[in-house]
Design an enzyme around this catalytic site. Sequence first.
Site, PDB file in Angstrom:
ATOM      1  CD  GLU A  41      -2.695   1.193   2.785  1.00  0.00           C
ATOM      2  OE1 GLU A  41      -3.982   1.619   2.639  1.00  0.00           O
ATOM      3  OE2 GLU A  41      -2.267   0.423   3.756  1.00  0.00           O
ATOM      4  CE  LYS A 112      -7.673   1.134   3.560  1.00  0.00           C
ATOM      5  NZ  LYS A 112      -6.602   1.879   4.180  1.00  0.00           N
ATOM      6  CB  CYS A 153      -4.317  -1.455   4.713  1.00  0.00           C
ATOM      7  SG  CYS A 153      -3.278  -1.130   6.220  1.00  0.00           S
TER       8      CYS A 153
END
Length: 267
Positions: A41, A112, A153
């Site tokens: 990321e 995301k 994440c």
Amino acid sequence: MKISMVQMNSGSDKARNLDDAERLVREVVAAEKPELVVLPEYFAFLGEGRDAVHGSGEYFPDGASYKRMASLARELGVTLHCGSMVEKAGNNHYNATVVFGPKGEEIAKYRKMHLFDIDTPGGVSYRESDTISRGEDVVTYKVGDTTVGCAICYDIRFPELFRALRDKGADVIVLPAAFTLMTGKDHWELLARARAVETQTYFVAVGQTGAHAEGKKWCWGHSMVIDPWGLMVAQCSDGVGSATATVDLNRVANVRRDVPVAQHHVL
């Protein structure tokens, strides 16, 4: 299928980060000859402050980082899962994964979904939603006959996303991250193994490592590949580096046959 993880210590110098990413990708491809290479990321920029984060962003497909990674994938003939970059889109900025196929074409983009707004046990605050807009789409792509699912994440804490990826046919799920030291030491491996067992997929979790933000924040690293039974099959050492695992799709099929949870969902 071989999958190589590239673990980085990105910072606020975007040019240096991109040079590091390219060098590490070239090294692991030369050594391991994987079909899929995964970056962490925010591999191109891991800095502080809304203005700095927005300033690092690019419009896709016109941005220099986008073009550079597409060219690298094409030159090396690999699928390159570019952990995440800041994507500009109108007035919004997204934490976005872009995946390039071995001909350099974009084969997937994932924005995301779950944004990291947290006060950590160590007293450090993170407010990703101050700078980043939320994505909405569940995204998979193909490497040969293998279906790969995308997450980033903090998504790892929300199993419903991974159920959706499994329902879309994912055999492998890739999660680039910049997981914090304070949460990572207790939860990173635990959550990765849980998501692998629940979805009966190979789970590829690729992290940033070490200090950033002038030492104010630390990332846990410990990039790893977990098999569908929850066993670790590869892990990066501490620090910048790489590790490679061979994904055996027969292993996926056997685990799903022996414990057919996908057929037993009630909710």
